[in-house]
Structures are given as C-alpha cells and as structure tokens.
Design a protein around this motif. Structure first.
Motif, PDB file in Angstrom:
ATOM      1  N   LEU A  24       0.781  -1.231   0.000  1.00 53.34           N
ATOM      2  CA  LEU A  24       0.000   0.000   0.000  1.00 53.34           C
ATOM      3  C   LEU A  24       0.821   1.293   0.000  1.00 53.34           C
ATOM      4  O   LEU A  24       1.939   1.339   0.522  1.00 53.34           O
ATOM      5  N   ILE A  25       0.218   2.319  -0.601  1.00 50.79           N
ATOM      6  CA  ILE A  25       0.776   3.669  -0.516  1.00 50.79           C
ATOM      7  C   ILE A  25      -0.342   4.556   0.017  1.00 50.79           C
ATOM      8  O   ILE A  25      -1.467   4.518  -0.512  1.00 50.79           O
ATOM      9  N   HIS A  26      -0.072   5.318   1.046  1.00 52.16           N
ATOM     10  CA  HIS A  26      -1.117   6.117   1.665  1.00 52.16           C
ATOM     11  C   HIS A  26      -1.706   7.119   0.672  1.00 52.16           C
ATOM     12  O   HIS A  26      -2.904   7.249   0.533  1.00 52.16           O
ATOM     13  N   GLY A  27      -0.849   7.841  -0.020  1.00 55.70           N
ATOM     14  CA  GLY A  27      -1.316   8.767  -1.049  1.00 55.70           C
ATOM     15  C   GLY A  27      -1.645  10.156  -0.548  1.00 55.70           C
ATOM     16  O   GLY A  27      -1.867  11.068  -1.340  1.00 55.70           O
ATOM     17  N   ASP A  28      -1.715  10.309   0.765  1.00 53.78           N
ATOM     18  CA  ASP A  28      -2.021  11.631   1.342  1.00 53.78           C
ATOM     19  C   ASP A  28      -1.300  11.745   2.694  1.00 53.78           C
ATOM     20  O   ASP A  28      -1.863  12.217   3.679  1.00 53.78           O
ATOM     21  N   PHE A  29      -0.064  11.283   2.680  1.00 56.12           N
ATOM     22  CA  PHE A  29       0.731  11.172   3.906  1.00 56.12           C
ATOM     23  C   PHE A  29       1.410  12.518   4.157  1.00 56.12           C
ATOM     24  O   PHE A  29       2.432  12.824   3.549  1.00 56.12           O
ATOM     25  N   ASN A  30       0.838  13.305   5.016  1.00 52.44           N
ATOM     26  CA  ASN A  30       1.382  14.645   5.255  1.00 52.44           C
ATOM     27  C   ASN A  30       0.974  15.132   6.641  1.00 52.44           C
ATOM     28  O   ASN A  30       0.261  14.438   7.361  1.00 52.44           O
ATOM     29  N   GLU A  31       1.401  16.338   6.974  1.00 53.33           N
ATOM     30  CA  GLU A  31       1.236  16.868   8.333  1.00 53.33           C
ATOM     31  C   GLU A  31      -0.219  17.030   8.783  1.00 53.33           C
ATOM     32  O   GLU A  31      -0.481  17.170   9.975  1.00 53.33           O
ATOM     33  N   PHE A  32      -1.161  16.989   7.832  1.00 56.11           N
ATOM     34  CA  PHE A  32      -2.576  17.086   8.215  1.00 56.11           C
ATOM     35  C   PHE A  32      -3.105  15.721   8.664  1.00 56.11           C
ATOM     36  O   PHE A  32      -4.050  15.639   9.445  1.00 56.11           O
ATOM     37  N   ASN A  33      -2.533  14.675   8.107  1.00 55.90           N
ATOM     38  CA  ASN A  33      -3.076  13.328   8.309  1.00 55.90           C
ATOM     39  C   ASN A  33      -2.225  12.466   9.234  1.00 55.90           C
ATOM     40  O   ASN A  33      -2.409  11.263   9.313  1.00 55.90           O
ATOM     41  N   ILE A  34      -1.280  13.102   9.919  1.00 54.14           N
ATOM     42  CA  ILE A  34      -0.478  12.390  10.915  1.00 54.14           C
ATOM     43  C   ILE A  34      -0.752  13.076  12.251  1.00 54.14           C
ATOM     44  O   ILE A  34      -0.478  14.265  12.412  1.00 54.14           O
TER      45      ILE A  34
END
Ligand code: ADP
Ligand code: MG
Length: 389
Positions: free
Chosen positions: A223-233
């Motif tokens: 899998l690749i998250h595709g929206d892995f950034n400071e909003f979603n961590i």
C-alpha cells in the motif's frame, strides 16, 4: 456543511419509512417521482404526503420541479439522518458532539457510544468540491456531479473503513475502526494533534525516521497512503513523569486516497508521500537528511503481505476503487497533499483567503499554530455538548 441532528428524535416510524423510500428511489432517479416514493413506502393513503412535507420542512428531502415531473431528491441531510439512524440501531453511536474538522470532502464530529466512549464520526461529502476546481469545472459539474455524489461518498467511506480494518489488524498505528454506514465512518478518537500544529519536537530525526519507515512498511504490505502529510499524521506526546522524557506517538488517518503498489502511478504517490514529510521537516523543524529516498522499488523488494489484495477481496472491489479513483481525478480531489504543497509560506495565509468557509480546513480559520482542536473542542469538555440521538 451543517449537521443538524436536533430533529432526529422526533421522526416517526412512518417518516423513516418515507425517507428510506426516497433513498431507494434515488438509486435510479436523481429526482424521485412522488408516486414512486408512495409506492415504495406503501403507507396508508394520506400518510405519505404528511411525511413528505415533514421531511422537506427539515431539509432531509428537497422538492425539485422537473420539466417532466415533480419529485424529491434526497439531500445530504437526509443521508446523514439515515446513516446516523443505522448507527444508533447498531449501538455504534449514541450521541453526537462538536465538529472537530471541516475538510474539503468531509466533516468530522466527536460522538460517543452507549457506554460514553468518545469516538469520531467522519462524514464523507464528495460532492462538495474544492474552491480551486470550481471555476474551471463549474459548467461541467453542473451537468454531471449531482447524480453520483451519494454513491461516491459511500465508496470513500467504505474504502476508508476497509483499509483502516486491515491496517489495524496488522498493527499499523491507525484509529480503531468501529462502524461504517452509507457515507460515514465511526472510529476511535485519537487524543492527539495533527503534526501541522506542532511547532517543535525534541528529536526531529527520530520522528522523521519513524514516519519514513511507516511509508516503507506500508509499501511492504502492498500500500501507498497517497495523502501522507502533516494534516493526516496525528502526534500524541507521552511524557514519562519519572524520567521527564517525551515520546511522540504518530497515528495515521485519512485513507480514501490509498493506492496499491500496482497502481499505474504508484511511484508518483510514493515519492509525493516521502517529499511531503521531507519538506515539512525541513520547513518546520529545520531538519534535513542527507540520505536519498526511500524509494518504492527498494521498499517492495521485501513484500510481507498484500493488504491491497486483501481489501479487494473483502468488499471494496477493484471496480469500486477504479470508479472512486476516476471521480476523484475528474473533480480535482487531491486530499491534503495539495494543501500541504501550496502551504509553503504558511504564515502568510495568502493562498487561503479566497476560500469560502465551507471549503476550508478548520486549520485555516484558526490562528496559526492553534489549529484543529480548539479549546472548546477538547475532549474534556465534551459531555455537556453531546446531543443524544
Ligand atoms: P479529511 O479527509 O477532511 O482531510 P481527515 O480524516 O484527515 O479528513 O480528518 C480531518 C481532521 O479531523 C484531522 O486533521 C484531525 O484533526 C481530525 N480527526 C480525524 N480523525 C480523527 C480521529 N480519529 N481522532 C482525532 N482526530 C481526528
Ligand atoms: Mg485529512
């Protein structure tokens, strides 16, 4: 979008029957002819009209005068009620509280179950397109958008739930999936702030390594998250009182954009996820690493499991994935990644000034550095603000 739940307790069984009939009718009709609603609901004569006007008055269905016939369409409010009603019957949700997030394509609320456990209700709203695509797509969307928003929002919720389940079962740091119905997902409430709100960390190198390792591990699971950034961590700070050491515990959220490592643009999404972390750590914490990568081709040399294949088999089919993928592309849905990229000069706020409030992240309407949970939204204050369904 407002979620006005105060009327939910006053709907009669007949009202629910008619609302359900409107939903069933809308599978084949964008505007459901009134006689069809009556026929599906099959209430005693006279009853249907009263229910229809009740439902229309509180905005759960809306009258549409068509060239050919008059009828009603189910509104987002109507779909919200149907989903919440199902969650209530399943004892998944007992009460709903404050809104803690307004995304471009979702609304996030705190809710609680019968035992008072605080949870998160995520309502997907895919028809609500982001401002930057409105201008170019306005005419095009007017013709195409309305029929599919309900189905696409359902697909996004189903996708999110299915991925959360497999990730959780493999021990990935994600919320606990509790329930899914229609366009909604119920999950555990993570008592943490999005990384975007964190101004300083003691050991940026450690957190950086941990996050990149997560991207690699996801790939090893297909899998690749595709929206892995400071909003979603989300980052939880745990302090050990005895030693005063602070541990940062990341939780990953927001999965509707997840893709398989077999996706045609897998490498692009993988690199974008990595770049988001690199850019954020450099900008926010002044941390850069000399090491190149990680790269997708190296990461997938050791495949541990194929969660992408597992999800496909479990209810979120390849066909559904494709339909959602196409819709998101056509409508310029790019999650928070685009936001994170445009957010280079984050303190100026210039690139957000044109957004209408409905399209903003909560992050953007708060003062810088105090995003997300505002004080009145903090879990401690919740009980007094919960509305029982
Ligand atoms: P969107 O698709 O709109 O970006 P997200 O799933 O990323 O939706 O949620 C938006 C915001 O809501 C997050 O940035 C976070 O602040 C909050 N949030 C979402 N899920 C949870 C959760 N399980 N626990 C705590 N906060 C959450
Ligand atoms: Mg998000």
């Amino acid at each position: 979008m407002k979620l006005n739940i105060k009327n939910i307790r006053y709907l009669t069984p007949d009202d629910w029957r008619v609302l359900t009939a409107a939903e069933m009718g809308s599978r084949n009709h964008e505007v459901v002819p009134t006689p069809l609603i009556s026929q599906i609901a099959s209430l005693r004569s006279g009853g249907v009209q009263k229910c229809i006007s009740n439902l229309a008055k509180i905005g759960l269905i809306a009258k549409v005068k068509n060239a050919k016939y008059d009828g009603y369409r189910l509104t987002y409010g109507g779909l919200d009620y149907l989903a919440l009603h199902t969650h209530t019957k399943a004892s998944t949700v007992y009460s709903v509280g404050n809104q803690i997030g307004v995304g471009k394509e979702s609304d996030i609320f705190v809710c609680a179950d019968n035992a008072g456990r605080q949870l998160v209700l995520k309502i997907h709203r895919l028809g609500r397109i982001s401002f930057r695509t409105v201008k170019s797509n306005r005419d095009y969307l007017r013709n195409r958008q309305s029929a599919s928003w309900m189905y696409m929002s359902r697909l996004a919720a189903l996708k999110e739930f299915e991925f959360m389940k497999v990730l959780r079962s493999e021990g990935f740091p994600v919320p606990e999936p509790i329930g899914q119905n229609r366009h909604t997902v119920v999950m555990s409430l993570v008592d943490a702030f999005p990384m975007r709100q964190i101004s300083k960390v003691g050991d940026p190198a450690g957190l950086y390594a941990e996050l990149l390792a997560l991207i690699v591990k996801l790939a090893q699971y297909g899998l690749i998250h595709g929206d892995f950034n400071e909003f979603n961590i989300l980052i939880e700070e745990k302090t050990d009182e005895a030693t005063s050491t602070v541990t940062l515990i990341p939780t990953i959220i927001d999965f509707p954009q997840m893709v398989s490592i077999d996706h045609a643009n897998a490498e692009y999404y993988f690199d974008r996820d990595v770049d988001c972390i690199k850019r954020f750590f450099s900008r926010r914490f002044g941390f850069t690493s000399d090491e190149p990568g990680p790269f997708l081709r190296d990461s997938i040399k050791t495949i541990k499991k194929r969660l992408d294949v597992q999800v496909e088999a479990s209810g979120f089919s390849k066909k559904m994935a494709k339909a959602l993928d196409t819709y998101m592309k056509e409508h310029g849905v790019d999650g928070d990644a685009g936001e994170a990229e445009r957010d280079q000069d984050e303190d100026s706020g210039d690139d957000h000034t044109e957004l209408s409030p409905a399209n903003q992240h909560v992050d953007d309407v708060e003062e810088p550095q105090s995003h997300g949970f505002t004080n009145e939204n903090l879990p401690n204050d919740l009980p007094s603000q919960m509305t029982i369904l």
